[in-house]
Design a protein around this motif. Sequence first.
Motif, PDB file in Angstrom:
ATOM      1  N   GLN A  29     -28.578  26.463 -28.311  1.00 38.95           N
ATOM      2  CA  GLN A  29     -27.136  25.706 -28.587  1.00 38.95           C
ATOM      3  C   GLN A  29     -26.134  26.914 -28.255  1.00 38.95           C
ATOM      4  O   GLN A  29     -26.844  28.083 -28.441  1.00 38.95           O
ATOM      5  CB  GLN A  29     -26.916  25.093 -29.920  1.00 38.95           C
ATOM      6  CG  GLN A  29     -27.784  23.776 -30.011  1.00 38.95           C
ATOM      7  CD  GLN A  29     -27.828  23.337 -31.526  1.00 38.95           C
ATOM      8  OE1 GLN A  29     -26.717  23.604 -31.998  1.00 38.95           O
ATOM      9  NE2 GLN A  29     -28.507  22.584 -31.868  1.00 38.95           N
ATOM     10  N   ASP A  30     -25.000  26.452 -28.341  1.00 37.82           N
ATOM     11  CA  ASP A  30     -24.102  27.548 -27.911  1.00 37.82           C
ATOM     12  C   ASP A  30     -24.026  28.608 -29.196  1.00 37.82           C
ATOM     13  O   ASP A  30     -24.088  28.321 -30.389  1.00 37.82           O
ATOM     14  CB  ASP A  30     -22.470  26.909 -27.922  1.00 37.82           C
ATOM     15  CG  ASP A  30     -21.350  27.834 -27.520  1.00 37.82           C
ATOM     16  OD1 ASP A  30     -21.733  29.000 -27.148  1.00 37.82           O
ATOM     17  OD2 ASP A  30     -20.523  27.670 -27.842  1.00 37.82           O
ATOM     18  N   ASP A  31     -23.885  29.676 -28.925  1.00 39.83           N
ATOM     19  CA  ASP A  31     -23.705  30.890 -29.940  1.00 39.83           C
ATOM     20  C   ASP A  31     -25.093  31.440 -30.475  1.00 39.83           C
ATOM     21  O   ASP A  31     -25.253  32.216 -31.251  1.00 39.83           O
ATOM     22  CB  ASP A  31     -22.906  30.692 -31.242  1.00 39.83           C
ATOM     23  CG  ASP A  31     -21.484  30.611 -30.651  1.00 39.83           C
ATOM     24  OD1 ASP A  31     -20.847  31.323 -29.836  1.00 39.83           O
ATOM     25  OD2 ASP A  31     -20.727  29.688 -31.323  1.00 39.83           O
ATOM     26  N   ASP A  32     -26.270  30.689 -30.100  1.00 42.30           N
ATOM     27  CA  ASP A  32     -27.466  31.009 -30.483  1.00 42.30           C
ATOM     28  C   ASP A  32     -27.878  32.615 -29.826  1.00 42.30           C
ATOM     29  O   ASP A  32     -27.385  32.938 -28.823  1.00 42.30           O
ATOM     30  CB  ASP A  32     -28.699  29.997 -29.980  1.00 42.30           C
ATOM     31  CG  ASP A  32     -28.805  28.614 -30.750  1.00 42.30           C
ATOM     32  OD1 ASP A  32     -27.880  28.800 -31.716  1.00 42.30           O
ATOM     33  OD2 ASP A  32     -29.744  28.200 -30.229  1.00 42.30           O
ATOM     34  N   ALA A  49     -21.889  29.158 -24.059  1.00 40.38           N
ATOM     35  CA  ALA A  49     -21.220  28.127 -23.930  1.00 40.38           C
ATOM     36  C   ALA A  49     -22.475  26.858 -24.053  1.00 40.38           C
ATOM     37  O   ALA A  49     -23.745  27.242 -24.061  1.00 40.38           O
ATOM     38  CB  ALA A  49     -20.700  27.886 -22.408  1.00 40.38           C
ATOM     39  N   THR A  50     -22.238  25.586 -23.920  1.00 42.87           N
ATOM     40  CA  THR A  50     -23.254  24.811 -24.029  1.00 42.87           C
ATOM     41  C   THR A  50     -24.138  24.733 -22.876  1.00 42.87           C
ATOM     42  O   THR A  50     -23.765  24.527 -21.675  1.00 42.87           O
ATOM     43  CB  THR A  50     -22.722  23.298 -24.112  1.00 42.87           C
ATOM     44  OG1 THR A  50     -21.756  23.022 -25.224  1.00 42.87           O
ATOM     45  CG2 THR A  50     -23.505  22.161 -24.318  1.00 42.87           C
ATOM     46  N   PRO A  51     -25.413  24.870 -23.252  1.00 40.84           N
ATOM     47  CA  PRO A  51     -26.405  25.193 -22.073  1.00 40.84           C
ATOM     48  C   PRO A  51     -26.931  23.634 -21.642  1.00 40.84           C
ATOM     49  O   PRO A  51     -26.570  22.572 -22.253  1.00 40.84           O
ATOM     50  CB  PRO A  51     -27.590  25.655 -22.979  1.00 40.84           C
ATOM     51  CG  PRO A  51     -27.484  25.060 -24.322  1.00 40.84           C
ATOM     52  CD  PRO A  51     -25.984  25.210 -24.574  1.00 40.84           C
ATOM     53  N   GLY A  52     -27.579  23.576 -20.685  1.00 44.01           N
ATOM     54  CA  GLY A  52     -28.183  22.302 -20.049  1.00 44.01           C
ATOM     55  C   GLY A  52     -29.372  22.725 -19.381  1.00 44.01           C
ATOM     56  O   GLY A  52     -29.802  23.710 -19.099  1.00 44.01           O
TER      57      GLY A  52
END
Length: 301
Positions: free
Chosen positions: A162-165, A193-196
Amino acid sequence: ARMTVAANGQIDFATNVDCNAGLDVSGANLTVDAQIVSTGSILVDDGTNARITITKNSATNARILATTTGFAAYTNLEIRSSTVNFKNSGDTQTLTLTAAGQLLVGATASRSPLGVSSKLQVEGLDSSSAISISRNSANQHGGYFLFNKSRGAALGSDTIVQDDDALGSIYWCGNDGSDSDHAAAFIAAEVDATPGTNEIPGRLRFATTSDGANGASERMRIDSSGNIMFGTTSSTIYDDSSGSGVVIRGGVGALDIMRNSDHPLLLNRTGNDGQMCMYHRDGVNKAASAIRGNDLCFDLP
């Protein structure tokens, strides 16, 4: 004779002995308090699936083989022990595998700098206290470290981050006379940012510890857009009255400088008067600013 029992209790086998047939201990254990000496091989075979062979492959090299019965194929070797120690010919312990699964190279006891008792530890007294990675291949590729993070709770899981991991960090620690629990500097990689699927946006943070402080503070950041931030974590500091720092914008090629007090930019020319800054358009010089005496001048080509 196939077996001789000497007066001192030593048992000698003249040839290889199949323990399944030649030596049978029923209903009890076979205990040997001295040495087993063999000029050939020593075999332990369950007669069905597994065989352990202790033998030699040269005049000076010994080896242990884990195979199926009849040497048809190699199989797994399981060693159960609280701690496994490896020593050299001088009886110096060089490698230790602890019950916790830690591999200690050059050390006999685990250490935990920064409070982390790591799985792989290298310790020594000279420049050999190092880890090297060498790759030999007829192409452009080299060796590398690889850090990987999953949010799964089991080994081998594939759960999206997730973002900021945090994805991985490198820390530099020093002993303060009592422990090594504080870092002088670190570099951290994080999700930005939000990964995909097939997309993990990332950033790098660089931190150092000030004199008198007991922890490292972030000094520079490179975000997923290519922006480089010095002294700030915001890429829009020109709109942020609470911050100060320098941002070099990767996307638009801009340089933003903000400081809450005093001058945000200092250009210092030593020696004679002359140009301080040049202005180009598409690589062509269009103007320049210069210091002449106490005057700030603008020159045109």
